[in-house]
Design a protein around this motif. Sequence first.
Motif, mmCIF file in Angstrom:
data_model
loop_
_atom_site.group_PDB
_atom_site.id
_atom_site.type_symbol
_atom_site.label_atom_id
_atom_site.label_comp_id
_atom_site.label_asym_id
_atom_site.label_seq_id
_atom_site.Cartn_x
_atom_site.Cartn_y
_atom_site.Cartn_z
ATOM 1 N N UNK A 5 0.841 -1.198 0.000
ATOM 2 C CA UNK A 5 0.000 0.000 0.000
ATOM 3 C C UNK A 5 0.878 1.250 0.000
ATOM 4 N N UNK A 6 0.307 2.395 0.265
ATOM 5 C CA UNK A 6 1.060 3.642 0.284
ATOM 6 C C UNK A 6 2.118 3.651 1.360
ATOM 7 N N UNK A 7 3.058 4.586 1.250
ATOM 8 C CA UNK A 7 4.220 4.614 2.144
ATOM 9 C C UNK A 7 3.834 4.761 3.609
ATOM 10 N N UNK A 9 11.165 -0.485 4.119
ATOM 11 C CA UNK A 9 10.585 0.336 3.067
ATOM 12 C C UNK A 9 9.546 1.244 3.713
ATOM 13 N N UNK A 10 9.166 2.272 3.001
ATOM 14 C CA UNK A 10 8.078 3.123 3.464
ATOM 15 C C UNK A 10 8.495 4.107 4.536
ATOM 16 N N UNK A 11 7.492 4.830 5.059
ATOM 17 C CA UNK A 11 7.709 5.868 6.056
ATOM 18 C C UNK A 11 7.388 5.351 7.463
ATOM 19 N N UNK A 12 7.105 6.266 8.395
ATOM 20 C CA UNK A 12 7.013 5.895 9.809
ATOM 21 C C UNK A 12 5.679 6.323 10.418
ATOM 22 N N UNK A 27 9.670 -0.042 19.096
ATOM 23 C CA UNK A 27 11.073 0.071 18.715
ATOM 24 C C UNK A 27 11.137 0.864 17.421
ATOM 25 N N UNK A 28 11.806 2.013 17.463
ATOM 26 C CA UNK A 28 11.846 2.885 16.293
ATOM 27 C C UNK A 28 13.214 3.540 16.161
ATOM 28 N N UNK A 29 13.578 3.877 14.936
ATOM 29 C CA UNK A 29 14.849 4.564 14.716
ATOM 30 C C UNK A 29 14.635 6.054 14.457
ATOM 31 N N UNK A 30 13.428 6.529 14.639
ATOM 32 C CA UNK A 30 13.208 7.934 14.344
ATOM 33 C C UNK A 30 11.891 8.452 14.859
ATOM 34 N N UNK A 31 11.270 9.282 14.076
ATOM 35 C CA UNK A 31 10.104 10.032 14.495
ATOM 36 C C UNK A 31 8.916 9.733 13.597
ATOM 37 N N UNK A 32 7.771 10.151 14.024
ATOM 38 C CA UNK A 32 6.574 10.119 13.188
ATOM 39 C C UNK A 32 6.836 10.858 11.876
ATOM 40 N N UNK A 33 6.524 10.217 10.740
ATOM 41 C CA UNK A 33 6.697 10.891 9.443
ATOM 42 C C UNK A 33 5.455 10.774 8.566
#
Length: 233
Positions: A86-88, A116-119, A144-150
Motif C-alpha cells: 500500500x502507500x508509504x 521500506x516506506x515511512x514511519x 522500537x523505532x529509529x526515528x520520528x513520526x513521518x
Amino acid sequence: MIRLFGTGMLAAAALAFSVSSPVASVGACAVDAMLVFDGSTSMGEINFETGPNTRIVEARQAVRRAMPDIEPHRRVGLLTYGPGSRGACDNVTLRFAPTVQSASPVIEAVDGLRPDGLTPLTDAVRQAAEELEYRSSAGVVVLVTDGNETCGGRPCELAREFRATARDLVVHVIGFRAEVDFFAWNNPEQDPLDATSVARCLADQTGGLFVTTETVDELVAALQRTLGCPVIG
C-alpha cells in the motif's frame, strides 16, 4: 551506555540494572504485550550513524538474543510498519496477536522484514493498543523505532487519549540509533527546540520508559526489561 528517560527514577534504575541482571520473575509479567517494530526505509540505510551495518541487521541480532528470554514470561504479539504493497504511510501490519511461545514467530517475522516506506508510528501504536483491548484490559506496548513520526500522526495527542481512556496501558518507547528531523512537515507535534523524539510523549503519559540505545547489547537489555517484565514509573 543506555540513556534512560522515564516518569520516575525507580523505573530508570530498574532498567539500568537489567543490563547485568536476568529477566525478573514471572509474577508481575502476566499482562499481554504487543511489540511494535519499525520496518521503515531508514532501518535499511547505511550512513555515518549506523556504521558498517544497517539498523535492521543489528536489530535482528538483538531480537534473536532477547526473545528466548522473554518468551517464558509473557505472551507477546507483533505489529510492524513500513514495508508493504500500500502507500508509504499505510503499511501497518498486525503479524499476530499476543501468543505463548512467541520467540520463533517474532524472530522469523523480523528476519523477513525488508525495510521500506515511512514511519506511521502513531497509527501503529494505536492499532497495537486496540489489539490489547486497552479500554477494558491491562496491557503493555513496546515501540522500537529509529526515528520520528513521518506520516502526520500526533503521538502526544494519542498519549493523552490513552491516559484518559485506558484501563491500564503502559507504552515503552525504545529508540534504536534514533534520529530526529526537527523540521519535518509530516511530524506536526515536533518542537524544533527539543532534541528528543516526539514519540517520548507515549511513554511519559502512560508511565512507561523512553530509552535510547545505540548498540545491539543495549537494545537486547531494553527489550528484555520492557517485554520480559513491566517497568512502570
